[in-house]
Design an enzyme around this catalytic site. Structure first.
Site, PDB file in Angstrom:
ATOM      1  N   GLY A 189       0.827  -1.210   0.000  1.00 19.66           N
ATOM      2  CA  GLY A 189       0.000   0.000   0.000  1.00 19.66           C
ATOM      3  C   GLY A 189       0.856   1.253   0.000  1.00 19.66           C
TER       4      GLY A 189
ATOM      5  N   GLU B 130      -3.184  -6.522   1.446  1.00 20.21           N
ATOM      6  CA  GLU B 130      -2.386  -6.659   2.674  1.00 20.21           C
ATOM      7  C   GLU B 130      -3.060  -6.048   3.901  1.00 20.21           C
ATOM      8  OE1 GLU B 130       2.189  -7.231   1.141  1.00 20.21           O
ATOM      9  OE2 GLU B 130       1.584  -5.220   1.751  1.00 20.21           O
TER      10      GLU B 130
ATOM     11  N   GLY C  37       6.752  -8.881 -16.486  1.00 23.15           N
ATOM     12  CA  GLY C  37       8.177  -8.664 -16.230  1.00 23.15           C
ATOM     13  C   GLY C  37       8.849  -7.988 -17.419  1.00 23.15           C
TER      14      GLY C  37
ATOM     15  N   ALA D  66       9.789  -4.242  -6.202  1.00 21.90           N
ATOM     16  CA  ALA D  66       8.907  -3.058  -6.267  1.00 21.90           C
ATOM     17  C   ALA D  66       8.601  -2.602  -7.694  1.00 21.90           C
ATOM     18  CB  ALA D  66       9.434  -1.888  -5.447  1.00 21.90           C
ATOM     19  N   ALA D  67       9.086  -3.317  -8.712  1.00 25.59           N
ATOM     20  CA  ALA D  67       8.736  -2.931 -10.095  1.00 25.59           C
ATOM     21  C   ALA D  67       7.224  -2.989 -10.294  1.00 25.59           C
ATOM     22  CB  ALA D  67       9.442  -3.848 -11.103  1.00 25.59           C
ATOM     23  N   GLY D  68       6.590  -4.001  -9.715  1.00 25.55           N
ATOM     24  CA  GLY D  68       5.136  -4.121  -9.816  1.00 25.55           C
ATOM     25  C   GLY D  68       4.433  -2.958  -9.120  1.00 25.55           C
ATOM     26  N   ASP D  69       4.975  -2.512  -7.988  1.00 22.05           N
ATOM     27  CA  ASP D  69       4.386  -1.366  -7.284  1.00 22.05           C
ATOM     28  C   ASP D  69       4.556  -0.085  -8.102  1.00 22.05           C
ATOM     29  OD1 ASP D  69       3.645  -2.976  -5.144  1.00 22.05           O
ATOM     30  OD2 ASP D  69       5.497  -2.588  -4.044  1.00 22.05           O
TER      31      ASP D  69
HETATM   32  P1  ADP Z   1       5.923  -8.050 -10.127  1.00 23.30           P
HETATM   33  O1  ADP Z   1       7.080  -7.258  -9.616  1.00 23.30           O
HETATM   34  O2  ADP Z   1       4.628  -7.731  -9.439  1.00 23.30           O
HETATM   35  O3  ADP Z   1       6.174  -9.533 -10.260  1.00 23.30           O
HETATM   36  P2  ADP Z   1       6.512  -7.747 -12.965  1.00 23.30           P
HETATM   37  O4  ADP Z   1       7.758  -8.526 -12.727  1.00 23.30           O
HETATM   38  O5  ADP Z   1       5.583  -8.226 -14.017  1.00 23.30           O
HETATM   39  O6  ADP Z   1       5.661  -7.524 -11.618  1.00 23.30           O
HETATM   40  O7  ADP Z   1       6.969  -6.247 -13.308  1.00 23.30           O
HETATM   41  C1  ADP Z   1       6.054  -5.179 -13.387  1.00 23.30           C
HETATM   42  C2  ADP Z   1       6.405  -4.306 -14.557  1.00 23.30           C
HETATM   43  O8  ADP Z   1       7.718  -3.743 -14.368  1.00 23.30           O
HETATM   44  C3  ADP Z   1       6.453  -5.032 -15.905  1.00 23.30           C
HETATM   45  O9  ADP Z   1       5.168  -5.044 -16.503  1.00 23.30           O
HETATM   46  C4  ADP Z   1       7.452  -4.187 -16.683  1.00 23.30           C
HETATM   47  O10 ADP Z   1       6.808  -3.068 -17.217  1.00 23.30           O
HETATM   48  C5  ADP Z   1       8.423  -3.709 -15.594  1.00 23.30           C
HETATM   49  N1  ADP Z   1       9.590  -4.614 -15.504  1.00 23.30           N
HETATM   50  C6  ADP Z   1       9.821  -5.555 -14.569  1.00 23.30           C
HETATM   51  N2  ADP Z   1      10.982  -6.217 -14.816  1.00 23.30           N
HETATM   52  C7  ADP Z   1      11.493  -5.657 -15.946  1.00 23.30           C
HETATM   53  C8  ADP Z   1      12.682  -5.896 -16.744  1.00 23.30           C
HETATM   54  N3  ADP Z   1      13.575  -6.844 -16.414  1.00 23.30           N
HETATM   55  N4  ADP Z   1      12.854  -5.128 -17.847  1.00 23.30           N
HETATM   56  C9  ADP Z   1      11.969  -4.171 -18.188  1.00 23.30           C
HETATM   57  N5  ADP Z   1      10.851  -3.917 -17.483  1.00 23.30           N
HETATM   58  C10 ADP Z   1      10.602  -4.645 -16.382  1.00 23.30           C
END
Ligand code: ADP
Length: 301
Positions: free
Chosen positions: A42, A139, A210, A238-241
């Protein structure tokens, strides 16, 4: 137009130790570096939305311990409004994290104050009603997530649910979701499949993939697939966040129109986060998202 986003969700302090080797049950190992990192999905998504340019309010709970101040300050430092952040007796939410040199980890989360977020007050409801987008995760207690979504639906505020951590969702919540955001693992748990399975549950679904970017589908028949920027990923925590926070902002700014543009911008935010080490500290600001977005998608029709 400045996007107005309200997040009702968790805030945790991550207690992180790096270690050469993770302990086996019953074993003690000597670790290396220790650090504390403000987290919780959050709070992370609220910080992501604020850095991406939204006027963002956070509704959540911290405890009466020494960690509460750190959690509150990190939200304020990011420009997140904390009028809805209550202090409850007992410990704040914590995550105990051990990480080895291969980035393999052990994580134990103690929800603490997050479990005490059981009521929304009149000010919380007014904030949700005045927002463009309500952003939710899983959460905090499910009854609170449902209550917040119901309040948003009644006011015409768009409900974006990031179904993380992955769980099966009751119909009373699914009926209130406008946009569901999940990664591939979460999609499997929530719907037992990908976009087609998700659309049986909600009217619009975003699947993050990803390094392969993100895909979108809705019940009007629109299908989109957006590639991620090509980057050297340093730490995808935190890429998903970052993605979800930026998607909420893009969606709010466009009033739900031009979804492909919002997806590209969210992919740029996720990738920008993955380019930097750290979790909440790696969430990108608007200028950083714009720069990677323009470098990646300029000239794309
Ligand atoms: P989570 O972290 O929730 O598992 P993801 O891995 O799908 O989510 O990542 C979320 C977003 O972050 C992806 O849709 C993409 O846009 C970006 N991202 C994550 N990993 C990469 C990467 N290795 N290269 C480029 N973009 C990435």
């Amino acid at each position: 137009m400045t996007a107005r986003v309200v997040v009702v969700g968790s805030t945790n302090l991550d207690l992180v130790v790096t270690t050469a080797q993770l302990p086996r049950p019953g074993e003690t190992v000597l670790g290396e570096r220790f650090r504390t990192v403000p987290g919780g999905k959050g709070a992370n998504q609220a910080v992501a939305a604020a850095r991406a340019g939204a006027a963002c309010e956070f509704v959540g709970a911290v405890g009466s311990d020494e960690f509460a101040g750190l959690l509150r300050e990190s939200l304020i430092a990011a420009g997140v409004g904390v009028r809805g952040l209550r202090t409850v007796p007992g410990p704040s939410g914590v995550a105990l994290i051990a990480v080895d040199r291969d980035a393999e980890n052990f994580i134990v989360v103690a929800p603490g104050a997050n479990a005490a977020l059981t009521e929304l007050d009149a000010d919380d409801r007014a904030a949700i009603a005045a927002a463009d987008v309500l952003l939710l995760q899983l959460e905090v207690p499910l009854s609170t997530v449902v209550a917040a979504a119901g309040c948003a639906r009644a006011a015409g505020t768009t409900v974006v649910l990031n179904a993380a951590p992955a769980a099966t969702l009751p119909d009373e919540l699914l009926d209130l979701v406008d946009v569901l955001v999940v990664n591939e693992h979460e999609a499997e748990v929530v719907a037992g499949g990908a976009l087609d399975a998700l659309l049986k549950l909600v009217p619009r679904a975003v699947l993050t993939l990803g390094a392969r970017g993100a895909a979108y589908a809705d019940r009007d028949g629109l299908r989109l697939s957006v590639p991620a920027p090509r980057i050297d990923a340093v730490d995808t925590t935190a890429a998903g966040d970052a993605f979800t926070g930026a998607l909420a902002v893009g969606w709010a700014e466009r009033g739900g129109a031009d979804i492909e543009a919002s997806l590209r911008w969210a992919c740029a935010a996720g990738a920008a986060c993955a380019q930097r080490p750290g979790a909440s500290s790696a969430l990108p600001d608007r200028a950083t998202i714009d720069a990677l977005h323009d470098a990646t998608y300029r000239g794309t029709p």
